[in-house]
Scaffold this active site. Structure first.
Site, short mmCIF file in Angstrom:
data_model
loop_
_atom_site.label_atom_id
_atom_site.label_comp_id
_atom_site.label_asym_id
_atom_site.label_seq_id
_atom_site.Cartn_x
_atom_site.Cartn_y
_atom_site.Cartn_z
N PRO A 177 40.44 32.52 41.60
CA PRO A 177 41.12 32.39 42.89
C PRO A 177 41.50 30.93 43.19
CG PRO A 177 38.84 33.16 43.19
CD PRO A 177 39.09 33.09 41.72
N GLU A 231 30.45 34.24 40.52
CA GLU A 231 31.13 33.12 41.19
C GLU A 231 31.92 32.26 40.21
OE1 GLU A 231 30.84 33.22 44.57
OE2 GLU A 231 29.61 34.98 44.09
N ARG A 237 56.25 42.20 28.87
CA ARG A 237 57.61 42.71 29.05
C ARG A 237 58.67 41.64 28.77
NH1 ARG A 237 59.76 41.49 33.81
NH2 ARG A 237 61.12 43.30 34.05
N ASP A 279 65.77 40.60 37.41
CA ASP A 279 64.46 40.49 38.07
C ASP A 279 64.57 39.62 39.31
OD1 ASP A 279 63.44 41.93 36.05
OD2 ASP A 279 62.20 40.34 35.19
O1 97T Z 1 39.04 36.86 42.86
C1 97T Z 1 38.88 36.60 41.55
C2 97T Z 1 37.61 36.67 41.00
C3 97T Z 1 37.44 36.39 39.64
C4 97T Z 1 38.55 36.04 38.87
C5 97T Z 1 39.82 35.96 39.42
C6 97T Z 1 40.00 36.25 40.77
C7 97T Z 1 41.36 36.12 41.34
O2 97T Z 1 42.44 35.81 40.59
N1 97T Z 1 43.52 35.76 41.36
C8 97T Z 1 43.16 36.06 42.61
C9 97T Z 1 41.79 36.30 42.63
#
Ligand code: 97T
Length: 273
Positions: free
Chosen positions: A92, A119, A161, A176
């Protein structure tokens, strides 16, 4: 292109056998290898995580299983003739995964994915492999997943793709929404097929008219309308020179105002709106 995925949930990647990615594999464009991270644990409980240094909630994935796994997977890839690996780490806190990143990844010959649960992975793992190969830490959006596996599926589909010979002509990606080009920053408008009336809902007359010019105009208006409503950020990023008189009228009807330089901004909505 070769893909390696190291995960504690190998079954989560089973969808890579089906649909477009499955077809790419069947056609020999994609060589996918999924590995169970726990193969590289040596204790009775197959431990892959531990408590974070410095305290705090959750668990952190341990260095040693990832290091041993990646070393072996990388060696096996080279052994099989693969070259130019890049590490792709869904997180994230990564760089937003966009069509531009998908294009960049599609041009690499070998991607190694390390989806993490908990985490995240001890930082030293990324630091170590970053000394040997490019590392892409990417986020697929502003929401929280339980782990990176779903992100691997998303990224793989977007990349696969784009590989030569994967999409047929019928599904070609020329138009696209996020492909570079004239309409680069507009979303696609609505689409219709037979029958012309369904449960009292008509296909817009213009699409049955055979007037190619009017059809193109209507499609552009609808695309702009949808973009202005759902993705005002994309409209604001548009080059004002890309809007013609009719575009300006459409935006104005939707409550957009134009600056003297032609740039559009969204007039704040009143309470009644
Ligand atoms: O929320 C996550 C937890 C682990 C690995 C990746 C993510 C994530 O990747 N993009 C948005 C959230």
């Amino acid at each position: 292109m070769r893909l390696d995925v190291v995960t504690i949930f190998p079954e989560y990647l089973d969808p890579l056998d089906v649909s477009l990615v499955g077809k790419a594999r069947a056609r020999g464009r994609l060589d996918v290898h999924v590995h169970d991270l726990r193969r590289w644990t040596y204790d009775r409980h197959h431990t892959v995580d531990d408590t974070p240094y410095g305290g705090g909630p959750g668990m952190v994935m341990k260095t040693e299983p990832w290091g041993d796994a990646l070393d072996e997977v990388i060696a096996a890839g080279y052994e099989a003739g693969a070259r130019g690996p890049a590490l792709v780490v869904p997180t994230p806190s990564g760089r937003p995964f966009t069509q531009e990143v998908a294009v960049e990844l599609s041009q690499r010959p070998w991607l190694l994915f390390t989806p993490a649960r908990y985490e995240g992975i001890d930082r030293r793992v990324v630091d170590e492999y970053a000394t040997r190969m490019p590392v892409y830490e990417v986020s697929i959006g502003d929401y929280v997943l339980a782990g990176g596996e779903a992100a691997v599926l998303v990224i793989t589909e977007a990349v696969a793709r784009l590989l030569p010979g994967v999409l047929g002509n019928a599904e070609s990606h020329r138009d696209d929404s996020f492909a570079p080009g004239a309409m680069a920053n507009l979303l696609e408008g609505p689409v219709y097929t037979k029958p012309p009336v369904w449960r009292g809902h008509d296909v817009p007359d213009v699409l049955l008219s055979g007037h190619h010019g009017r059809i193109a105009r209507w499609r552009r208006d609808e695309a702009l309308r949808r973009t202005a409503l759902n993705r005002p950020d994309l409209v604001e990023r548009c080059d004002p020179a890309a809007f013609d008189r009719k575009d300006r009228e459409t935006l104005s009807l939707l409550g957009w105002a134009s600056e003297p330089d032609g740039r559009f901004w969204r007039r704040p909505r009143t309470v009644e709106e």
